[in-house]
Write a protein that holds these residues in place. Sequence first.
Motif, short mmCIF file in Angstrom:
data_model
loop_
_atom_site.label_atom_id
_atom_site.label_comp_id
_atom_site.label_asym_id
_atom_site.label_seq_id
_atom_site.Cartn_x
_atom_site.Cartn_y
_atom_site.Cartn_z
N HIS A 30 0.50 -0.96 0.01
CA HIS A 30 0.53 0.11 -0.33
C HIS A 30 1.15 1.75 -0.21
O HIS A 30 1.79 1.31 0.60
CB HIS A 30 -0.86 0.53 1.25
CG HIS A 30 -1.95 -0.63 1.48
ND1 HIS A 30 -1.89 -2.22 1.43
CD2 HIS A 30 -2.69 -0.54 0.64
CE1 HIS A 30 -3.08 -2.82 1.62
NE2 HIS A 30 -3.86 -2.24 0.99
N GLY A 48 -3.77 0.30 -3.29
CA GLY A 48 -2.94 -0.62 -2.98
C GLY A 48 -2.69 -1.96 -4.01
O GLY A 48 -4.10 -1.41 -4.88
N GLY A 120 3.97 -3.09 3.55
CA GLY A 120 3.93 -4.23 2.07
C GLY A 120 5.17 -5.41 3.10
O GLY A 120 5.51 -5.91 4.00
#
Length: 353
Positions: A30, A48, A120
């Motif tokens: 993200h 995302g 992430g």
Amino acid sequence: MCRCSAVIKALIFLTFFLHFSSAVTHTLQHVLTGVTPGINFPEFTVVGQVDGQQIDYYDSEIREMIPKTEWIQKNVGDDSWSDETQFRQGYQEIFKSNVGTAMQRFNQTKGVHTIQQMYGCELDDDGTTRGYKQWGYDGEDFITFDLKTLTWIAPTPQALISKNKWDYYTDFNNYWKNYLENICIEWLKKHLTYGRETLERKVRPEMSLFQKEATYSEVVCHATGFFPKAVMITWQKDGEDVHEDVDLRETLPNQDGSFQKRSILKVPAEELQKHTYTCVVQHSSLEKELVREVPKGGATIGVIVGVIAAVIALVIVTVVAGIVIWKKKNFGFKPVAQNSALASEGNSSSNNS
């Protein structure tokens, strides 16, 4: 001697190419971006992505988290989107303060500035996992979370205030360790199940060469339309690898969910006439690499200008989508991580600067 050397080189290349073709790394990330107001662009965006494909989006103008793929919309319930919307709305206010605080840190009173956060995780096909969480300011690394020590790395003096504060947020840092190493991986596996048909497809790249005549010729090797994202573009001179004067650009998304990448070779024009230069593209969709020889005569300037214009247009689309990726610095970066703030003093549930 020569034959043995050639055989060894071929075996090394074959081993490398087979590994490249079979190795798979999946990613969930993200990117949160805050920008100064008044530039006809949302002050806050969230994107995302799974394996480089956008799966959801939020900005400060629509004020709603929305799915961007059919498979994510089918498998994630309305309650989740409502919760994510509320969460992003809270971050929106935090990032508004973050931009102002960062400008103060750098003694800036005007201009267009951006602050980013990216987090992430990655999952290799052999089960190896990695997590990351970072901040960036105006295209440069600002502060990075070290998962091994649960402390923060500050590459600039302006980030030391944040580091000294965040290092003591032990509960918050432990939360992020658990999220990046466990929760994020669980969600990544779910998304891979939901979107298997799309995410596991393999699409061959289309390859083109363009050349602009000058004292130093710039030869552009352009690969586009491929999936998955991982690709290698290399140059050879008379069959030998070339590494100097090569500008390898970032991999960019196409609007259809595929990707494109280009590599630029700068070489004296007379060298192009004396030697044979080739571009080599490797991708998991290919049984063998694509090879194109640079033409001696070159292409017209109009063609290459058109290609570059198209790439610039794509970059603009990418930025509008909220995917702003800063330069790869010492930490071998990709996009940024999630915290809460660079603004006022707060509790350990938000990283305030």
